[in-house]
Design a protein around this motif. Sequence first.
Motif, mmCIF file in Angstrom:
data_model
loop_
_atom_site.group_PDB
_atom_site.id
_atom_site.type_symbol
_atom_site.label_atom_id
_atom_site.label_comp_id
_atom_site.label_asym_id
_atom_site.label_seq_id
_atom_site.Cartn_x
_atom_site.Cartn_y
_atom_site.Cartn_z
ATOM 1 N N GLU A 137 0.671 -1.521 -0.033
ATOM 2 C CA GLU A 137 0.167 -0.221 -0.443
ATOM 3 C C GLU A 137 0.865 0.967 0.184
ATOM 4 O O GLU A 137 0.767 1.997 -0.638
ATOM 5 N N ASP A 138 2.330 1.143 0.342
ATOM 6 C CA ASP A 138 2.911 2.905 0.904
ATOM 7 C C ASP A 138 3.718 2.746 -0.750
ATOM 8 O O ASP A 138 4.423 3.936 -1.206
ATOM 9 N N LEU A 139 3.118 1.473 -1.181
ATOM 10 C CA LEU A 139 3.881 1.632 -2.646
ATOM 11 C C LEU A 139 3.066 1.776 -3.990
ATOM 12 O O LEU A 139 3.786 1.814 -5.253
ATOM 13 N N ALA A 140 2.237 2.449 -4.176
ATOM 14 C CA ALA A 140 1.319 2.452 -4.657
ATOM 15 C C ALA A 140 1.542 3.714 -5.670
ATOM 16 O O ALA A 140 2.480 4.440 -5.052
ATOM 17 N N GLY A 141 1.327 3.539 -6.659
ATOM 18 C CA GLY A 141 1.901 5.144 -7.648
ATOM 19 C C GLY A 141 3.449 4.776 -7.638
ATOM 20 O O GLY A 141 3.673 5.582 -8.837
ATOM 21 N N LYS A 142 3.696 4.239 -7.452
ATOM 22 C CA LYS A 142 5.308 3.608 -7.621
ATOM 23 C C LYS A 142 5.903 2.964 -8.638
ATOM 24 O O LYS A 142 4.607 1.778 -9.023
ATOM 25 N N THR A 143 6.665 2.602 -9.139
ATOM 26 C CA THR A 143 7.726 1.746 -10.519
ATOM 27 C C THR A 143 8.271 0.549 -9.276
ATOM 28 O O THR A 143 9.118 1.166 -9.623
ATOM 29 N N TYR A 144 7.382 -1.028 -9.944
ATOM 30 C CA TYR A 144 8.554 -1.939 -9.676
ATOM 31 C C TYR A 144 8.705 -2.159 -10.929
ATOM 32 O O TYR A 144 8.454 -2.288 -12.138
ATOM 33 N N ILE A 145 10.157 -2.855 -10.610
ATOM 34 C CA ILE A 145 11.278 -3.521 -11.637
ATOM 35 C C ILE A 145 11.113 -4.555 -11.205
ATOM 36 O O ILE A 145 11.657 -4.669 -10.715
ATOM 37 N N GLY A 146 10.753 -5.538 -12.307
ATOM 38 C CA GLY A 146 11.263 -6.988 -12.136
ATOM 39 C C GLY A 146 10.605 -8.049 -12.738
ATOM 40 O O GLY A 146 10.388 -7.274 -14.352
ATOM 41 N N SER A 147 11.510 -9.378 -12.987
ATOM 42 C CA SER A 147 11.716 -9.966 -13.914
ATOM 43 C C SER A 147 10.064 -10.506 -14.115
ATOM 44 O O SER A 147 9.452 -10.925 -13.050
ATOM 45 N N PRO A 148 9.830 -11.347 -15.235
ATOM 46 C CA PRO A 148 7.721 -11.294 -15.081
ATOM 47 C C PRO A 148 7.908 -12.958 -14.678
ATOM 48 O O PRO A 148 6.788 -13.231 -14.137
ATOM 49 N N THR A 149 9.308 -13.620 -13.988
ATOM 50 C CA THR A 149 9.498 -15.221 -14.168
ATOM 51 C C THR A 149 9.478 -14.836 -12.208
ATOM 52 O O THR A 149 9.259 -15.586 -11.677
ATOM 53 N N MET A 150 9.469 -13.272 -11.771
ATOM 54 C CA MET A 150 9.651 -13.926 -10.135
ATOM 55 C C MET A 150 8.386 -14.064 -9.135
ATOM 56 O O MET A 150 7.895 -12.739 -9.521
ATOM 57 N N ALA A 151 8.462 -14.829 -8.027
ATOM 58 C CA ALA A 151 7.525 -14.521 -7.714
ATOM 59 C C ALA A 151 7.432 -13.528 -7.108
ATOM 60 O O ALA A 151 6.099 -12.841 -6.492
ATOM 61 N N TYR A 152 8.034 -12.136 -6.567
ATOM 62 C CA TYR A 152 8.321 -10.765 -6.556
ATOM 63 C C TYR A 152 6.652 -10.071 -7.251
ATOM 64 O O TYR A 152 5.934 -9.515 -6.544
ATOM 65 N N THR A 153 7.331 -10.600 -8.730
ATOM 66 C CA THR A 153 6.642 -9.778 -9.176
ATOM 67 C C THR A 153 5.089 -9.957 -9.316
ATOM 68 O O THR A 153 4.220 -9.568 -9.568
ATOM 69 N N ILE A 154 5.243 -11.659 -9.743
ATOM 70 C CA ILE A 154 3.949 -11.786 -9.392
ATOM 71 C C ILE A 154 2.892 -11.800 -8.504
ATOM 72 O O ILE A 154 1.411 -11.510 -9.129
ATOM 73 N N TRP A 155 3.624 -11.658 -7.141
ATOM 74 C CA TRP A 155 2.525 -10.928 -6.341
ATOM 75 C C TRP A 155 2.497 -9.565 -5.771
ATOM 76 O O TRP A 155 1.415 -9.493 -5.549
ATOM 77 N N THR A 156 3.103 -9.155 -7.047
ATOM 78 C CA THR A 156 2.897 -7.927 -7.257
ATOM 79 C C THR A 156 1.998 -7.200 -8.190
ATOM 80 O O THR A 156 0.811 -6.644 -8.171
ATOM 81 N N GLU A 157 2.317 -7.614 -9.084
ATOM 82 C CA GLU A 157 0.653 -8.451 -9.721
ATOM 83 C C GLU A 157 -0.647 -8.503 -9.239
ATOM 84 O O GLU A 157 -1.953 -8.371 -9.530
ATOM 85 N N GLN A 158 -0.312 -9.637 -8.307
ATOM 86 C CA GLN A 158 -1.957 -10.009 -7.420
ATOM 87 C C GLN A 158 -2.175 -8.818 -6.769
ATOM 88 O O GLN A 158 -2.686 -8.747 -6.691
ATOM 89 N N TYR A 159 -1.331 -7.850 -6.014
ATOM 90 C CA TYR A 159 -1.740 -6.710 -5.205
ATOM 91 C C TYR A 159 -2.578 -6.058 -6.417
ATOM 92 O O TYR A 159 -3.730 -5.515 -5.619
ATOM 93 N N ASN A 160 -2.084 -5.634 -7.753
ATOM 94 C CA ASN A 160 -3.033 -5.094 -8.147
ATOM 95 C C ASN A 160 -4.655 -4.722 -8.530
ATOM 96 O O ASN A 160 -4.875 -4.368 -9.085
ATOM 97 N N GLU A 161 -4.735 -6.741 -8.494
ATOM 98 C CA GLU A 161 -5.615 -6.830 -9.078
ATOM 99 C C GLU A 161 -6.865 -6.239 -8.062
ATOM 100 O O GLU A 161 -8.240 -7.026 -8.174
ATOM 101 N N SER A 162 -6.239 -6.112 -6.703
ATOM 102 C CA SER A 162 -7.384 -6.431 -5.553
ATOM 103 C C SER A 162 -7.165 -4.737 -5.330
ATOM 104 O O SER A 162 -7.762 -4.248 -3.800
ATOM 105 N N SER A 163 -6.561 -3.925 -5.879
ATOM 106 C CA SER A 163 -6.247 -2.362 -4.849
ATOM 107 C C SER A 163 -6.653 -0.991 -5.698
ATOM 108 O O SER A 163 -6.937 -1.146 -7.455
ATOM 109 N N ASP A 164 -7.244 -0.208 -5.000
ATOM 110 C CA ASP A 164 -7.872 0.494 -5.539
ATOM 111 C C ASP A 164 -6.835 1.742 -6.169
ATOM 112 O O ASP A 164 -7.050 2.320 -7.343
ATOM 113 N N LYS A 165 -5.575 1.337 -5.979
ATOM 114 C CA LYS A 165 -4.030 2.695 -6.939
ATOM 115 C C LYS A 165 -3.316 0.677 -6.551
ATOM 116 O O LYS A 165 -2.321 0.475 -6.206
ATOM 117 N N ASP A 166 -2.406 0.805 -8.161
ATOM 118 C CA ASP A 166 -1.919 -0.331 -8.960
ATOM 119 C C ASP A 166 -0.451 0.613 -8.135
ATOM 120 O O ASP A 166 -0.397 1.635 -8.421
#
Length: 312
Positions: A172-201
């Motif tokens: 939530e603290d990082l909403a609106g900021k830019t995450y950089i990472g590989s599409p295969t990384m678990a951390y990228t997948i978790w970020t995508e999952q957060y965006n699916e349910s967030s008001d601010k991606d």
Amino acid sequence: MKKNVLKLIGVTIATAALFAGCGQSADANTQQTAAPQTIEAVTGTHDAGTSDAADDGSAEVTEKTTIVAVTHASPRPFTYYDDDNNLTGQNVELLNAVFEKLPEYDLKWEVSPDFPSIFAGIDADKYQIGVNNLSWNEERGEKYLFTAPMFKNELIVVANDSIELGDTVSYEDLAGKTYIGSPTMAYTIWTEQYNESSDKDIIVEYNESDLALQLNQVADQKDYFLIIDAPMYYGFYQPEFGYDLQTATLTNVGGDDFYSYFVVGKGNEKLVEDINRALLEITEDGTATKISEKYLGGDYAPTADEIKNNTK
């Protein structure tokens, strides 16, 4: 950061060769050794010093099963080539220590030219064990066996100085900021999952460059951040490259599974049981902690209870 540009350029080129181009190193290493045989039980082999016949005259033959472990030799400090071009790292030395407790097996190592080939090789039974600081997810859990955990992770956010961070930070603290990472990384997948349910991606920028180049980008671009294993950053990247970036522990992400595992092909349940037994032994005798401190700068080894209770 700016005053270290020349140093970073030179070291980044070397790092790119190590990480992004580790397949080249792997190919060179493979060419120096004979191609592996089809993986099967090796019968008729004898342990050194073992007599061919027992006292009663019957033949005594020690059978060993050859097991091939595969890694991509990246990222450091989990799996990499050292200055003498030897395969090493916390994952590698830990598995070697495991198999020292399992004399019924003969462990061989192969290096994959790219990360996806690890799983393709396991699927084809070319390799029996995947070793690349691998995390569990449901898709992998359906296709592969997982050992007990061999590493307990701590995640941190590494951010450009334009982002204000405290000691801990949430998505939530990082909403609106830019995450950089590989599409295969678990951390990228978790970020995508957060965006699916967030008001601010969180803005996601996919980048498959090695981590040194990604960290350079974070240092140079406003509102950029990445997620990285704490021992990877503090144990290698920060001291090696002299990054002066903001860091904070990432909370409330990825469920409660912050472990890494050895991944084993289906049909090798007995192998998983044996690895788990040996993992417990080297945890209880302190070997796992010594290996963790050697490569990671701290004790990130799971406890004996975590090994006993956290099996997939």
